[in-house]
Design a protein around this motif. Structure first.
Motif, PDB file in Angstrom:
ATOM      1  N   VAL A   1       0.866  -1.177   0.000  1.00 55.88           N
ATOM      2  CA  VAL A   1       0.000   0.000   0.000  1.00 55.88           C
ATOM      3  C   VAL A   1       0.904   1.229   0.000  1.00 55.88           C
TER       4      VAL A   1
ATOM      5  N   GLN B   1      -3.124   5.596   1.349  1.00 57.34           N
ATOM      6  CA  GLN B   1      -4.480   5.169   1.691  1.00 57.34           C
ATOM      7  C   GLN B   1      -5.151   6.210   2.568  1.00 57.34           C
ATOM      8  N   ASN B   2      -6.432   6.464   2.269  1.00 60.76           N
ATOM      9  CA  ASN B   2      -7.303   7.212   3.167  1.00 60.76           C
ATOM     10  C   ASN B   2      -8.699   6.634   3.008  1.00 60.76           C
ATOM     11  N   LYS B   3      -9.728   7.308   3.515  1.00 57.41           N
ATOM     12  CA  LYS B   3     -11.061   6.701   3.500  1.00 57.41           C
ATOM     13  C   LYS B   3     -11.652   6.575   2.093  1.00 57.41           C
TER      14      LYS B   3
ATOM     15  N   ARG C   1      -7.185   3.963  -2.139  1.00 55.11           N
ATOM     16  CA  ARG C   1      -6.035   3.135  -1.753  1.00 55.11           C
ATOM     17  C   ARG C   1      -5.217   2.898  -3.021  1.00 55.11           C
TER      18      ARG C   1
ATOM     19  N   GLU D   1      -1.996   0.875  -4.515  1.00 55.09           N
ATOM     20  CA  GLU D   1      -1.113  -0.254  -4.236  1.00 55.09           C
ATOM     21  C   GLU D   1      -0.133  -0.469  -5.380  1.00 55.09           C
TER      22      GLU D   1
ATOM     23  N   GLU E   1     -11.776   0.086  -9.315  1.00 57.06           N
ATOM     24  CA  GLU E   1     -10.328  -0.144  -9.394  1.00 57.06           C
ATOM     25  C   GLU E   1      -9.827   0.296 -10.760  1.00 57.06           C
TER      26      GLU E   1
ATOM     27  N   HIS F   1      -7.695   1.909  -5.948  1.00 56.43           N
ATOM     28  CA  HIS F   1      -9.044   1.542  -5.505  1.00 56.43           C
ATOM     29  C   HIS F   1      -9.681   2.815  -4.954  1.00 56.43           C
ATOM     30  N   TYR F   2     -10.882   3.133  -5.433  1.00 60.20           N
ATOM     31  CA  TYR F   2     -11.508   4.365  -4.976  1.00 60.20           C
ATOM     32  C   TYR F   2     -13.020   4.194  -4.880  1.00 60.20           C
TER      33      TYR F   2
END
Length: 113
Positions: free
Chosen positions: A20, A23-25, A28, A30, A51, A103-104
């Motif tokens: 990773v 990353q936050n809420k 992410r 990677e 993604e 990833h969002y």
């Protein structure tokens, strides 16, 4: 902190390596390193978030539940909407495949160019 995407991973990974980077809420990011690795034969990734994947080095094939296959080579990228069931069917066994996966959350199409 300055880092380099092409360092700090094994040159002969026994298993796929997931790091990773941020990353936050809502997001992410990677780095994934593969060499002949695939997803398990049974089951699918069915993710809550969208993604976006980019291949920086090597090559890999994504298989979708509907039978569609997409092979990504160096520089290719792909958007996978949330809940679009998929898996990694193939990665190059002779060289490292280095992926960036973002990833969002949010609706598909938000912030598309």
């Amino acid at each position: 902190m300055l880092e380099n995407i092409f360092t700090s991973f094994p040159s002969e990974p026994r298993k796929e390596v997931f790091d990773v980077l941020l990353q936050n809420k809502n997001i992410r990011i990677e780095r994934i390193v593969s060499k002949g690795h695939t997803s398990p034969t049974s089951g699918w990734y069915d993710q809550e978030e969208n993604e976006w994947v980019l291949v920086l080095e090597g090559a890999g094939t994504i298989l979708f539940e509907n039978g569609k296959q997409v092979t990504l080579n160096k520089g290719d990228y792909l958007h996978i909407p949330a809940h679009d069931k998929h898996k990694v069917a193939w990665t190059d066994p002779d060289r490292l495949t280095i992926w960036i996966a973002v990833h969002y959350s949010g609706r598909e199409g938000d912030n598309h160019a």
